[in-house]
Write a protein that holds these residues in place. Sequence first.
Motif, mmCIF file in Angstrom:
data_model
loop_
_atom_site.group_PDB
_atom_site.id
_atom_site.type_symbol
_atom_site.label_atom_id
_atom_site.label_comp_id
_atom_site.label_asym_id
_atom_site.label_seq_id
_atom_site.Cartn_x
_atom_site.Cartn_y
_atom_site.Cartn_z
ATOM 1 N N UNK A 94 0.991 -1.150 -0.239
ATOM 2 C CA UNK A 94 0.112 0.090 -0.001
ATOM 3 C C UNK A 94 1.005 1.095 0.012
ATOM 4 N N UNK A 95 0.529 2.064 -1.139
ATOM 5 C CA UNK A 95 1.594 3.100 -1.121
ATOM 6 C C UNK A 95 1.729 4.234 -0.274
ATOM 7 N N UNK A 96 2.608 4.731 0.217
ATOM 8 C CA UNK A 96 2.594 5.808 1.258
ATOM 9 C C UNK A 96 2.487 7.121 0.701
ATOM 10 N N UNK A 97 2.649 7.004 -0.602
ATOM 11 C CA UNK A 97 2.412 8.438 -1.419
ATOM 12 C C UNK A 97 1.208 8.177 -2.297
ATOM 13 N N UNK A 141 -4.976 0.198 -5.003
ATOM 14 C CA UNK A 141 -5.069 1.504 -5.398
ATOM 15 C C UNK A 141 -6.242 2.214 -4.578
ATOM 16 N N UNK A 142 -7.365 1.464 -4.185
ATOM 17 C CA UNK A 142 -8.303 2.098 -3.256
ATOM 18 C C UNK A 142 -7.889 2.173 -1.851
ATOM 19 N N UNK A 143 -7.121 1.204 -1.302
ATOM 20 C CA UNK A 143 -6.548 1.498 0.149
ATOM 21 C C UNK A 143 -5.357 2.621 0.126
ATOM 22 N N UNK A 144 -4.726 2.549 -0.825
ATOM 23 C CA UNK A 144 -3.838 3.508 -0.891
ATOM 24 C C UNK A 144 -4.089 4.932 -0.973
#
Length: 182
Positions: A94-97, A141-144
């Motif tokens: 999960x992306x931090x940015x 993408x949703x959780x990021x």
Amino acid sequence: MRITDDRYHRERLRMELALRFLRHEARTQTIRGWTGLSDDRIRKLYRSYLEDARDKLPRHRGKSPHQVAYFTRSVRLQEETLALATPLWMLGVLAATCAPEEPGSLAALARGALLCNAFEAYRMARPGGQITFEHAVFLVSTLSRGEQLRVGWCGCCEGLMVFEPFSLRVTRCPHCTGAARC
Ligand SMILES: [Zn+2]
């Protein structure tokens, strides 16, 4: 010489990730979005390595999943979403940015490989799991983004949970809400 080595290494990583995505029945646009390979090269890769297994590995056409409500549709899907979100979170997928990496960059390729690891872990824990790889990519993408679904911790059992930020019951996971333990 060094530049050639680096290019060769990255090309190999792109091909390896594309094959892994293909084995998980990812759509062409998804593979392109992570590896940066052209549609033509993805088709050739499938024909060269996987076409013999096309009964087991069909290609899917049409749009990728885009409805967030899928993940909360039933108790079973809520539990499976958590079973998938747990390795996604643990492995740092999960992306931090908010900004996605450039397709085919080393960062995107590394994250794509971790996404495969997380999905494979979910499938090992849930052999009859309903969530497809395309849905897993959509969940990432949703959780990021964190606008409609987020990862957080239950205020009662302190377990990881997936919740809707606009929901009023955000502080407790479904088990603790039902059991009224805290
Ligand atoms: Zn709880």
